[in-house]
Motif scaffolding. Structure first.
Motif, PDB file in Angstrom:
ATOM      1  N   VAL A 105      11.620  -6.561  15.732  1.00  0.00           N
ATOM      2  CA  VAL A 105      11.584  -5.098  15.752  1.00  0.00           C
ATOM      3  C   VAL A 105      10.790  -4.582  14.557  1.00  0.00           C
ATOM      4  CG1 VAL A 105      12.964  -2.989  15.702  1.00  0.00           C
ATOM      5  CG2 VAL A 105      13.830  -5.028  16.890  1.00  0.00           C
ATOM      6  N   VAL A 106       9.893  -3.646  14.818  1.00  0.00           N
ATOM      7  CA  VAL A 106       9.144  -2.963  13.755  1.00  0.00           C
ATOM      8  C   VAL A 106       9.400  -1.472  13.892  1.00  0.00           C
ATOM      9  CG1 VAL A 106       6.883  -2.474  12.750  1.00  0.00           C
ATOM     10  CG2 VAL A 106       7.335  -4.718  13.769  1.00  0.00           C
ATOM     11  N   ASP A 107       9.980  -0.870  12.852  1.00  0.00           N
ATOM     12  CA  ASP A 107      10.177   0.585  12.825  1.00  0.00           C
ATOM     13  C   ASP A 107       8.918   1.196  12.232  1.00  0.00           C
ATOM     14  OD1 ASP A 107      10.854   3.216  12.468  1.00  0.00           O
ATOM     15  OD2 ASP A 107      12.757   2.827  11.454  1.00  0.00           O
ATOM     16  N   CYS A 108       8.041   1.718  13.094  1.00  0.00           N
ATOM     17  CA  CYS A 108       6.754   2.239  12.635  1.00  0.00           C
ATOM     18  C   CYS A 108       6.922   3.420  11.686  1.00  0.00           C
ATOM     19  CB  CYS A 108       5.892   2.638  13.834  1.00  0.00           C
ATOM     20  SG  CYS A 108       5.471   1.253  14.922  1.00  0.00           S
ATOM     21  N   GLY A 109       8.022   4.163  11.833  1.00  0.00           N
ATOM     22  CA  GLY A 109       8.250   5.309  10.957  1.00  0.00           C
ATOM     23  C   GLY A 109       8.655   4.908   9.557  1.00  0.00           C
ATOM     24  N   ALA A 110       9.103   3.661   9.368  1.00  0.00           N
ATOM     25  CA  ALA A 110       9.566   3.206   8.060  1.00  0.00           C
ATOM     26  C   ALA A 110       8.549   2.306   7.361  1.00  0.00           C
ATOM     27  CB  ALA A 110      10.894   2.460   8.216  1.00  0.00           C
ATOM     28  N   LEU A 111       7.400   2.063   7.988  1.00  0.00           N
ATOM     29  CA  LEU A 111       6.390   1.205   7.372  1.00  0.00           C
ATOM     30  C   LEU A 111       5.802   1.876   6.139  1.00  0.00           C
ATOM     31  CD1 LEU A 111       4.423  -0.121  10.486  1.00  0.00           C
ATOM     32  CD2 LEU A 111       5.939  -1.450   8.999  1.00  0.00           C
ATOM     33  N   GLN A 112       5.756   1.175   5.020  1.00  0.00           N
ATOM     34  CA  GLN A 112       5.102   1.697   3.822  1.00  0.00           C
ATOM     35  C   GLN A 112       3.601   1.603   4.007  1.00  0.00           C
ATOM     36  OE1 GLN A 112       6.674   0.075   0.121  1.00  0.00           O
ATOM     37  NE2 GLN A 112       8.578  -0.494   1.166  1.00  0.00           N
ATOM     38  N   PRO A 113       2.878   2.703   3.787  1.00  0.00           N
ATOM     39  CA  PRO A 113       1.440   2.730   4.074  1.00  0.00           C
ATOM     40  C   PRO A 113       0.655   1.577   3.456  1.00  0.00           C
ATOM     41  CG  PRO A 113       2.220   4.931   3.538  1.00  0.00           C
ATOM     42  CD  PRO A 113       3.374   3.996   3.276  1.00  0.00           C
ATOM     43  N   ASN A 114       0.993   1.184   2.218  1.00  0.00           N
ATOM     44  CA  ASN A 114       0.217   0.134   1.550  1.00  0.00           C
ATOM     45  C   ASN A 114       0.599  -1.276   2.009  1.00  0.00           C
ATOM     46  OD1 ASN A 114       2.736   0.550   0.334  1.00  0.00           O
ATOM     47  ND2 ASN A 114       2.081  -0.410  -1.580  1.00  0.00           N
ATOM     48  N   LEU A 115       1.693  -1.391   2.766  1.00  0.00           N
ATOM     49  CA  LEU A 115       2.142  -2.707   3.226  1.00  0.00           C
ATOM     50  C   LEU A 115       2.150  -2.839   4.740  1.00  0.00           C
ATOM     51  CD1 LEU A 115       5.176  -3.234   0.800  1.00  0.00           C
ATOM     52  CD2 LEU A 115       2.868  -4.168   0.565  1.00  0.00           C
ATOM     53  N   ALA A 116       1.834  -1.760   5.453  1.00  0.00           N
ATOM     54  CA  ALA A 116       1.975  -1.754   6.910  1.00  0.00           C
ATOM     55  C   ALA A 116       1.095  -2.800   7.580  1.00  0.00           C
ATOM     56  CB  ALA A 116       1.643  -0.364   7.453  1.00  0.00           C
ATOM     57  N   ALA A 117      -0.187  -2.881   7.177  1.00  0.00           N
ATOM     58  CA  ALA A 117      -1.091  -3.831   7.819  1.00  0.00           C
ATOM     59  C   ALA A 117      -0.646  -5.265   7.576  1.00  0.00           C
ATOM     60  CB  ALA A 117      -2.518  -3.622   7.302  1.00  0.00           C
ATOM     61  N   SER A 118      -0.167  -5.543   6.368  1.00  0.00           N
ATOM     62  CA  SER A 118       0.327  -6.880   6.054  1.00  0.00           C
ATOM     63  C   SER A 118       1.564  -7.211   6.877  1.00  0.00           C
ATOM     64  CB  SER A 118       0.642  -6.979   4.559  1.00  0.00           C
ATOM     65  OG  SER A 118       1.276  -8.207   4.261  1.00  0.00           O
ATOM     66  N   LYS A 119       2.476  -6.240   7.016  1.00  0.00           N
ATOM     67  CA  LYS A 119       3.687  -6.450   7.801  1.00  0.00           C
ATOM     68  C   LYS A 119       3.349  -6.807   9.243  1.00  0.00           C
ATOM     69  CE  LYS A 119       8.081  -5.728   9.162  1.00  0.00           C
ATOM     70  NZ  LYS A 119       9.221  -6.568   8.766  1.00  0.00           N
ATOM     71  N   LEU A 120       2.385  -6.099   9.815  1.00  0.00           N
ATOM     72  CA  LEU A 120       2.050  -6.306  11.224  1.00  0.00           C
ATOM     73  C   LEU A 120       1.174  -7.531  11.447  1.00  0.00           C
ATOM     74  CD1 LEU A 120       1.300  -2.616  12.270  1.00  0.00           C
ATOM     75  CD2 LEU A 120       3.265  -3.977  12.981  1.00  0.00           C
ATOM     76  N   PHE A 121       0.147  -7.700  10.601  1.00  0.00           N
ATOM     77  CA  PHE A 121      -0.900  -8.674  10.895  1.00  0.00           C
ATOM     78  C   PHE A 121      -0.978  -9.830   9.900  1.00  0.00           C
ATOM     79  CE2 PHE A 121      -2.419  -4.320  12.067  1.00  0.00           C
ATOM     80  CZ  PHE A 121      -2.059  -4.405  13.395  1.00  0.00           C
ATOM     81  N   GLY A 122      -0.200  -9.764   8.810  1.00  0.00           N
ATOM     82  CA  GLY A 122      -0.182 -10.842   7.836  1.00  0.00           C
ATOM     83  C   GLY A 122      -1.290 -10.729   6.802  1.00  0.00           C
ATOM     84  N   HIS A 123      -1.244 -11.613   5.788  1.00  0.00           N
ATOM     85  CA  HIS A 123      -2.292 -11.610   4.764  1.00  0.00           C
ATOM     86  C   HIS A 123      -2.509 -13.017   4.227  1.00  0.00           C
ATOM     87  CE1 HIS A 123       1.427 -10.978   2.261  1.00  0.00           C
ATOM     88  NE2 HIS A 123       0.843 -11.911   1.531  1.00  0.00           N
ATOM     89  N   ALA A 124      -3.693 -13.213   3.660  1.00  0.00           N
ATOM     90  CA  ALA A 124      -4.042 -14.485   3.044  1.00  0.00           C
ATOM     91  C   ALA A 124      -3.622 -14.470   1.578  1.00  0.00           C
ATOM     92  CB  ALA A 124      -5.543 -14.727   3.161  1.00  0.00           C
ATOM     93  N   ARG A 125      -3.516 -15.630   1.001  1.00  0.00           N
ATOM     94  CA  ARG A 125      -3.227 -15.712  -0.423  1.00  0.00           C
ATOM     95  C   ARG A 125      -4.360 -15.057  -1.207  1.00  0.00           C
ATOM     96  NH1 ARG A 125      -2.661 -21.292  -4.022  1.00  0.00           N
ATOM     97  NH2 ARG A 125      -2.195 -20.232  -6.007  1.00  0.00           N
ATOM     98  N   GLY A 126      -3.992 -14.208  -2.179  1.00  0.00           N
ATOM     99  CA  GLY A 126      -4.981 -13.530  -3.003  1.00  0.00           C
ATOM    100  C   GLY A 126      -5.617 -12.318  -2.350  1.00  0.00           C
ATOM    101  N   ALA A 127      -5.116 -11.906  -1.167  1.00  0.00           N
ATOM    102  CA  ALA A 127      -5.721 -10.773  -0.464  1.00  0.00           C
ATOM    103  C   ALA A 127      -5.563  -9.476  -1.249  1.00  0.00           C
ATOM    104  CB  ALA A 127      -5.105 -10.626   0.929  1.00  0.00           C
ATOM    105  N   PHE A 128      -4.513  -9.365  -2.042  1.00  0.00           N
ATOM    106  CA  PHE A 128      -4.280  -8.185  -2.877  1.00  0.00           C
ATOM    107  C   PHE A 128      -3.351  -8.602  -4.018  1.00  0.00           C
ATOM    108  CE2 PHE A 128      -1.565  -8.107   0.908  1.00  0.00           C
ATOM    109  CZ  PHE A 128      -0.295  -8.178   0.354  1.00  0.00           C
TER     110      PHE A 128
END
Length: 453
Positions: A188-211
């Motif tokens: 479950v993903v609550d789109c209304g509770a996603l933090q703007p700076n972390l939303a893309a990472s939450k949904l699609f993941g990130h590589a090491r060192g991406a940020f």
């Protein structure tokens, strides 16, 4: 005259028991580029607009892409405008939402079509009184179970709509549990509770060192749910930039982690939910039209509790039994007076409100002297205050009169709060400026030649 053509939206033949619903429509285009085309519709909701993805397509430049919808509500057929640029009319009367009948001429902008026939159709009902954690024995719920079971067997992206508290997450879980994906994750993903700076990472993941702080690679929800279902709750709250990425994921079945360039294949089914009107958001530019149509391959509206009268006692007793089985109360039943009180309530919070009231009442009633919930144990005083205003509105009778009273109050107050400035007033209530100004003119609160007051 153009050659007569027919566009038919089919439904599966009913299996088992069924009920008659006024869901059959036959319409003919009388003024548009596709004049003469007929539409035969057999579903509860049909959208009208210039887009070919609409169930009823009107090829005319004055028609918005998603202009309006025809919606069957408690035995009536209503036409509702989606804040279109050029307005919706029934027999030359400008409307926001109003009932239509056979013989009426509907005009969207300058395009016209005639409603030739409204007919009863057989709607299949499930024989079950529950599906997962959804419970109900009313025709409305058994119809819902039949639709959910039908979509569970498919791979279609499903959009669940309905008021807050109707059980959209439970319906999404039921679709998953009855599907071939049941043995895989349901996330479950609550789109209304996603933090703007972390939303893309939450949904699609990130590589090491991406940020900064990304000290290891992390898969997103779509990778974590491999083989299963991702439930996007309140998808209308999803930030616009992420909507485009989500569309690519749905179309290509692959994700690209932040900080990477190579796509990773994913095998997931997406179910989404919203209590907002996505078609109006499309018109206002707040939701992508291509994602909107991608998400409504299958659409299910969950009925509010107030139209499921026979389910109120059924659900109350089920919820009380659950409280007792989980050891939270020793109360065994309701008095007849308490049940009458529950049946007479309008339940603006739907099943969630009923659950909370049963839990509260069973706690208050618990004791050595009684095991029965009486009227004095049922407390919804704060809700009753809210309902006073609602009941006054309902006394106005027609949908048009009710909506006019609401809009007159909300829009005039917003305008006054912002010194007569249309743009900030519209933004303060989440309405597009063009739609806000048009409604002011319709209500006589602004002259057509005026702009900012």
């Amino acid at each position: 005259m153009a050659e007569l053509s027919t566009k038919t939206i089919p439904v599966a033949p009913p299996a088992g028991s069924s009920v008659k619903r006024r869901r059959g429509l036959r319409m003919r285009v009388t003024n548009a580029e596709n004049v003469g085309e007929q539409f035969e519709i057999r579903v509860a909701r049909s959208r009208l607009g210039r887009s070919r993805d609409c169930e009823i397509t009107l090829m005319h430049p004055s028609v918005s892409h998603v202009h309006a919808e025809l919606h069957h509500v408690e035995g009536r057929l209503e036409l509702r405008d989606f804040g279109s640029t050029n307005g919706s009319y029934i027999n030359d009367r400008l409307i926001r939402g109003a009932e239509v009948r056979a013989g009426d001429v509907i005009r969207l902008g300058a395009a016209e079509l005639e409603l030739l026939e409204i007919a009863d159709v057989d709607v299949p009902l499930s024989s079950d009184t529950h599906m997962g954690q959804l419970h109900g024995k009313s025709d409305a719920m058994r119809e819902l179970f039949a639709r959910l079971q039908k979509f569970a067997a498919s791979e279609l992206a499903v959009l669940l709509t309905g008021e807050t508290g109707t059980g959209k997450e439970l319906a999404a879980r039921a679709i998953h549990d009855c599907s071939p994906r049941a043995n895989h994750p349901f996330l479950v993903v609550d789109c209304g509770a996603l933090q703007p700076n972390l939303a893309a990472s939450k949904l699609f993941g990130h590589a090491r060192g991406a940020f900064t702080g990304a000290d290891k690679a992390v898969p997103g929800v779509f990778e974590q749910a491999e083989g299963g279902t991702v439930f996007l709750d309140e998808i209308g709250e999803l930030e616009h930039g992420l909507q485009q990425v989500l569309l690519r994921v749905l179309d290509r079945r692959e994700v690209v982690r932040i900080g990477e360039h190579v796509p990773r294949p994913v095998n997931v089914r997406v179910v989404a939910a919203t209590h907002r009107n996505l078609a109006e958001m499309v018109h206002d530019g707040c939701f992508r039209q291509d994602l909107f149509f991608r998400m409504v391959e299958g659409e299910v509206e969950l009925p509010p509790l107030r139209v499921r009268g026979e389910d109120i006692v059924f659900l109350a007793e089920h919820l009380l039994e659950r409280e007792r089985s989980e050891g939270r109360t020793n109360v065994t039943n309701f008095s007849p007076e308490a049940l009458r009180l529950l049946r007479g309530h309008r339940w603006p919070g739907n099943v969630r409100e009923l659950r909370n009231i049963v839990r509260s009442a069973s706690t208050i009633a618990q004791g050595r002297e009684t095991t029965v919930i009486s009227p004095e144990h049922v407390q919804f005083i704060s809700l009753r205050r809210k309902l006073d205003a609602l009941e006054e509105l309902l006394a106005l009778g027609s949908y048009d009169a009710i909506m006019e009273a609401v809009d007159r109050f909300v829009l005039s107050r917003a305008l006054a709060d912002h010194g007569g400035k249309i743009t900030p007033a519209a933004e303060s209530i989440g309405m597009g400026r063009k739609r806000f100004r048009t409604r002011l003119i319709e209500l006589g609160l602004l002259a057509a030649q005026e702009d900012e007051v």
